[in-house]
Every structure is written in C-alpha cells, then in structure tokens.
Design an enzyme around this catalytic site. Structure first.
Site, PDB file in Angstrom:
ATOM      1  N   ARG A  66      -2.923   3.983   5.165  1.00 57.78           N
ATOM      2  CA  ARG A  66      -3.764   2.891   4.665  1.00 57.78           C
ATOM      3  C   ARG A  66      -3.276   1.529   5.144  1.00 57.78           C
ATOM      4  NH1 ARG A  66      -3.275   5.058  -0.989  1.00 57.78           N
ATOM      5  NH2 ARG A  66      -2.210   6.694   0.165  1.00 57.78           N
ATOM      6  N   GLU A 103       7.321   8.402  -4.115  1.00 53.88           N
ATOM      7  CA  GLU A 103       7.094   8.570  -5.556  1.00 53.88           C
ATOM      8  C   GLU A 103       6.824  10.057  -5.812  1.00 53.88           C
ATOM      9  OE1 GLU A 103       3.669   6.471  -6.957  1.00 53.88           O
ATOM     10  OE2 GLU A 103       4.196   6.716  -9.058  1.00 53.88           O
TER      11      GLU A 103
HETATM   12  P1  AMP Z   1       6.753   4.278  -1.985  1.00 55.38           P
HETATM   13  O1  AMP Z   1       7.505   4.711  -0.760  1.00 55.38           O
HETATM   14  O2  AMP Z   1       7.154   5.026  -3.210  1.00 55.38           O
HETATM   15  O3  AMP Z   1       6.797   2.768  -2.172  1.00 55.38           O
HETATM   16  O4  AMP Z   1       5.247   4.714  -1.753  1.00 55.38           O
HETATM   17  C1  AMP Z   1       4.399   3.913  -1.052  1.00 55.38           C
HETATM   18  C2  AMP Z   1       3.371   4.696  -0.278  1.00 55.38           C
HETATM   19  O5  AMP Z   1       2.853   5.806  -1.008  1.00 55.38           O
HETATM   20  C3  AMP Z   1       2.214   3.795   0.038  1.00 55.38           C
HETATM   21  O6  AMP Z   1       1.953   3.922   1.424  1.00 55.38           O
HETATM   22  C4  AMP Z   1       1.079   4.279  -0.789  1.00 55.38           C
HETATM   23  O7  AMP Z   1      -0.042   4.438   0.033  1.00 55.38           O
HETATM   24  C5  AMP Z   1       1.493   5.606  -1.375  1.00 55.38           C
HETATM   25  N1  AMP Z   1       1.465   5.627  -2.862  1.00 55.38           N
HETATM   26  C6  AMP Z   1       2.523   5.797  -3.682  1.00 55.38           C
HETATM   27  N2  AMP Z   1       2.171   5.781  -4.964  1.00 55.38           N
HETATM   28  C7  AMP Z   1       0.843   5.577  -4.977  1.00 55.38           C
HETATM   29  C8  AMP Z   1      -0.132   5.437  -6.025  1.00 55.38           C
HETATM   30  N3  AMP Z   1       0.200   5.515  -7.326  1.00 55.38           N
HETATM   31  N4  AMP Z   1      -1.412   5.203  -5.673  1.00 55.38           N
HETATM   32  C9  AMP Z   1      -1.770   5.132  -4.362  1.00 55.38           C
HETATM   33  N5  AMP Z   1      -0.904   5.251  -3.344  1.00 55.38           N
HETATM   34  C10 AMP Z   1       0.384   5.489  -3.632  1.00 55.38           C
END
Ligand code: AMP
Length: 178
Positions: A66, A103
């Site tokens: 995205r 996550e």
């Molecule tokens: P992080 O590495 O945990 O900061 O995760 C970020 C990436 O995971 C981003 O590229 C988001 O597109 C996706 N992502 C993580 N959690 C969510 C969520 N609750 N809703 C949508 N996308 C998420």
C-alpha cells in the site's frame, strides 16, 4: 494544495475498520474508501507531502504494497523519483535485505543496491505504522544504500503499538493517530 479545506479528520472518517482481519484480534484499517474518493485521495497526498518542497528530494520510497499507492502519487507531486521497498524475492537485480516482525507474522523486505544514489535525499512513505518493524527495516535498507531520510510519513499510526520507538532518530509524522 489541491484541497485546502480537507483535514486529517476527513480522512479518518473514511477509513473503514474491519474487525478480526486477517486474524482474530486484529482490527484492520481499510484505506480503500480513501483511495476511491478523488477528493480524499488527492487531499491525503497533499497532507503526506506537506513538509517537503517539490524538487528538494531525490526520491519517494514506498513500502510494499500500500506504500506504493501513496508513494507513487507523492513522488509525482514532489517531482521526485519513486523507489519500491519490496517483499523479499520480488526485485530482479542485486538487493539488500532486512527481516522484521509484523503485528501479525514475520517478513523480509528488500531494495535494489543502487536504488538511491549515496547521499540521496528521500521521503519514506507507508500507509500505516503499527509495531514499526516494517518501517524500521525499510529505514535500515535506506541506510545500507547510503540515502538520507528526510522524513518518514504514514497515513495512519496505531499509537498504542509504539512503532515510533523503533524509528528513533528519524523525523516521523502521521496524519491519523489511533
Ligand atoms: P508494522 O511493521 O507492525 O508497523 O506493520 C506495518 C505494516 O503492516 C503496514 O505496511 C500495514 O500495511 C500493515 N498493517 C499492520 N497492522 C495493520 C492494521 N491493523 N491495519 C492495516 N494494515 C496493517
């Protein structure tokens, strides 16, 4: 600005919350309603690029997948190139790679070794900051290629996951904070 009256509240109101996707306990932030609305999409790009003077950076770097949507539009607006940070195994030329925790799950990202010239100034963009693992990995890749990160900008930040703590030392900004 294309939409001087649009605020981050307008963007926040359009984000759709999907409970338990892609697995139980995760509330997924669906940004597709923002993309589908020309006023919101262009306003979002205006706000994401607000701190950068057009022509003052070499590239916008977007994170798979995205981050590509927002990053490519931001690059055109800023008269900069676009550089993809992709999931491991997708880029055809020589790459640097970084593994990180999500996550949900774990993953690895990669960048072409010559994607940005040493000392090149870049804006790093992704749709959402959750735990910060993805953006921190992308920032490490940019350090490996020798780029200077002018700002790391997100549309959405899940503040309770404290992703910013993984991005200490970089200017970090988000439009919508949960
Ligand atoms: P992080 O590495 O945990 O900061 O995760 C970020 C990436 O995971 C981003 O590229 C988001 O597109 C996706 N992502 C993580 N959690 C969510 C969520 N609750 N809703 C949508 N996308 C998420």
């Amino acid at each position: 600005m294309t939409n001087p009256n649009l605020t981050s509240n307008d963007l926040a109101a359009a984000v759709r919350n999907i409970p338990d996707f892609p697995q139980p306990g995760i509330q997924f932030k669906d940004i597709t309603p923002v993309l589908a609305d020309p006023r919101l999409f262009s306003g979002c790009i205006d706000l994401l690029t607000a701190n950068v003077v057009p022509g003052s950076i070499d590239a916008v770097v977007g994170i798979d997948a995205r981050g590509f949507i927002f990053g490519a539009a931001a690059a055109l607006k800023l008269k900069a190139g676009f550089v993809p940070v992709r999931k491991k195994g997708k880029l055809p030329y020589q790459t640097y790679e970084e593994t990180y925790q999500l996550e949900y799950g774990s993953s690895a990202v990669a960048i072409h070794i010559d994607a940005v010239k040493p000392g090149g100034r870049v804006l790093l963009i992704d749709d959402l900051l959750a735990t910060g693992g993805t953006a921190a990995a992308a920032a490490k890749l940019l350090q490996k290629v020798g780029a200077e990160i002018v700002e790391i900008t997100f549309f959405i930040e899940l503040g309770f996951l404290k992703g910013r703590e993984k991005l200490k030392g970089f200017p970090v900004r988000s439009l919508v904070l949960y």
